[in-house]
Motif scaffolding. Structure first.
Motif, PDB file in Angstrom:
ATOM      1  N   CYS A 155      25.503  63.846 -18.285  1.00 14.59           N
ATOM      2  CA  CYS A 155      24.529  63.775 -17.188  1.00 14.59           C
ATOM      3  C   CYS A 155      25.035  64.540 -15.964  1.00 14.59           C
ATOM      4  CB  CYS A 155      24.264  62.318 -16.816  1.00 14.59           C
ATOM      5  SG  CYS A 155      23.309  61.397 -18.046  1.00 14.59           S
ATOM      6  N   ARG A 209      14.590  66.257 -13.812  1.00 14.80           N
ATOM      7  CA  ARG A 209      15.802  65.565 -13.375  1.00 14.80           C
ATOM      8  C   ARG A 209      15.719  64.107 -13.816  1.00 14.80           C
ATOM      9  NH1 ARG A 209      18.174  64.753  -7.300  1.00 14.80           N
ATOM     10  NH2 ARG A 209      16.032  64.080  -6.962  1.00 14.80           N
ATOM     11  N   TRP A 213      22.164  65.276 -13.389  1.00 14.67           N
ATOM     12  CA  TRP A 213      21.442  64.015 -13.468  1.00 14.67           C
ATOM     13  C   TRP A 213      22.322  62.888 -12.926  1.00 14.67           C
ATOM     14  CZ3 TRP A 213      19.288  64.041 -19.210  1.00 14.67           C
ATOM     15  CH2 TRP A 213      18.401  65.121 -19.347  1.00 14.67           C
ATOM     16  N   HIS A 253      23.217  64.851  -7.883  1.00 19.50           N
ATOM     17  CA  HIS A 253      23.560  64.004  -9.009  1.00 19.50           C
ATOM     18  C   HIS A 253      24.392  62.866  -8.476  1.00 19.50           C
ATOM     19  CE1 HIS A 253      26.396  62.681 -11.960  1.00 19.50           C
ATOM     20  NE2 HIS A 253      27.325  63.245 -11.271  1.00 19.50           N
ATOM     21  N   ASP A 258      10.797  63.775 -11.906  1.00 21.19           N
ATOM     22  CA  ASP A 258      11.965  62.935 -12.150  1.00 21.19           C
ATOM     23  C   ASP A 258      11.577  61.900 -13.200  1.00 21.19           C
ATOM     24  OD1 ASP A 258      14.194  62.621  -9.382  1.00 21.19           O
ATOM     25  OD2 ASP A 258      12.796  64.265  -9.718  1.00 21.19           O
TER      26      ASP A 258
END
Length: 337
Positions: free
Chosen positions: A265, A207, A270, A298, A180
């Motif tokens: 995103c 991510r 994301w 997300h 991440d």
């Protein structure tokens, strides 16, 4: 017109040494502030726990047909349901952290409590503290390799204090799948440039969690009358005879940039969070925690303000303001149309 905001830096904001000294002077106090914020939210922080290989018990859950986990007959005997026992995944996860060091982040309006740079550093150091306490591996691109330590936030703070000029955008190509990354920035560059920079993360299966740090004056555009705007990145100036005439178009471009980035995103899985510098930093930490604990999830646009879709970006700096449309000392954006 009185100044609405100004750059929080020594006189030469384009001087890398001056910016480095400013950052070094800020970091110790910001580390203390980050730890204070962490202590207010730590009660709800349990790491990013999930089911997997490990020794520690995590939870009981109902058995479903075909489940490969072993049934816990003692727990199942208490009622009419069949349960299996999950163990907690114990492998350390790597989370990269980065706060934008560009001149536009030095802006602070009179309506904000801190500059955008201060808020971004507090958020990233607070995340370093939380993740370190949870036993995760953390790193700062271009500054440190991934490491595990209980004093992770302090180690990163020390590296930042002694670092020379930091790149405006670090190379993210070495960050690999299953990691991440938390990125705190004002994201005022054209959306296309931001997407191109972050595309390598999407291709590598990383991510990302984007935190847009925004000054309230950047959204409201509280400028009127003759106003001089200055771009802190280039020093270019723009004088508007009646600044209020630019307000509607500016706000449309500003929110369009945000919403387009947030929608991108979302498509990638994301998270995208907005944190205003007149609001609490802990609000962003809570939303970020929710996004990071979601399994591949997300968090969408979790903010008090939204935005619409559109391109480009905006802003100059006014009357000694900052990046973006900074007028009469105000700010907003980095390049105005």
């Amino acid at each position: 017109m009185a100044r609405i905001g100004e750059v929080q830096a020594p006189a030469a904001t384009r001087d890398a040494l001056a910016r480095g000294r400013l950052r070094a002077s800020l970091v110790p106090d910001l580390l203390v502030e980050a730890r204070r914020i962490v202590n207010t939210v730590i009660a709800g922080w349990h790491g990013r726990r999930k089911r997997g290989i490990g020794e520690n018990f995590w939870q009981f859950r109902p058995y479903v047909e075909g489940d490969s986990s072993r049934i816990d007959w003692r727990r199942s005997a208490r009622d009419d349901h069949t349960y299996v026992r999950d163990r907690e995944w114990e492998a350390a996860h790597t989370v990269w952290l980065w706060a934008d060091p560009s001149p536009s982040m030095l802006y602070k309006s009179t309506g904000a409590s801190v500059s955008k740079q201060s808020r971004a550093l507090v958020l990233t150091l607070a995340m370093a503290e939380l993740l370190s306490r949870s036993g995760e591996r953390i790193a700062w691109p271009g500054l440190t390799d991934p490491f595990t330590a209980r004093n992770g936030a302090e180690r990163i703070a020390a590296q930042l204090m002694h670092a020379g000029e930091l790149p405006a955008k670090p190379d993210l190509s070495d960050i690999r799948r299953f990691c991440d990354i938390v990125i705190a920035s004002d994201f005022l560059d054209p959306v296309e440039e931001t997407m191109a920079w972050l595309d390598v993360l999407a291709r590598h299966g990383v991510r990302a969690h984007l935190i847009e740090v925004a000054d309230p004056a950047e959204e409201t555009f509280p400028y009127a009358g003759r106003t001089e705007f200055t771009d802190p990145e280039t020093g270019d100036k723009l004088t508007a005879g009646r600044a209020e005439m630019l307000g509607d178009e500016y706000r449309l471009l500003y929110t369009a940039r945000r919403h387009e980035l947030a929608a991108w995103c979302k498509r990638l899985g994301w998270s995208f969070t907005v944190n205003h510098t007149d609001r609490l930093a802990s609000e962003a930490l809570v939303r970020l925690h929710m996004a990071m604990t979601a399994d591949g999830g997300h968090a969408g646009l979790t903010s008090g303000h939204a935005g619409l879709t559109g391109g480009g970006h905006a802003g100059l700096t006014a009357g000694g303001g900052h990046a973006g449309l900074t007028a009469g000392g105000g700010h907003a954006g980095k390049a105005v149309a």
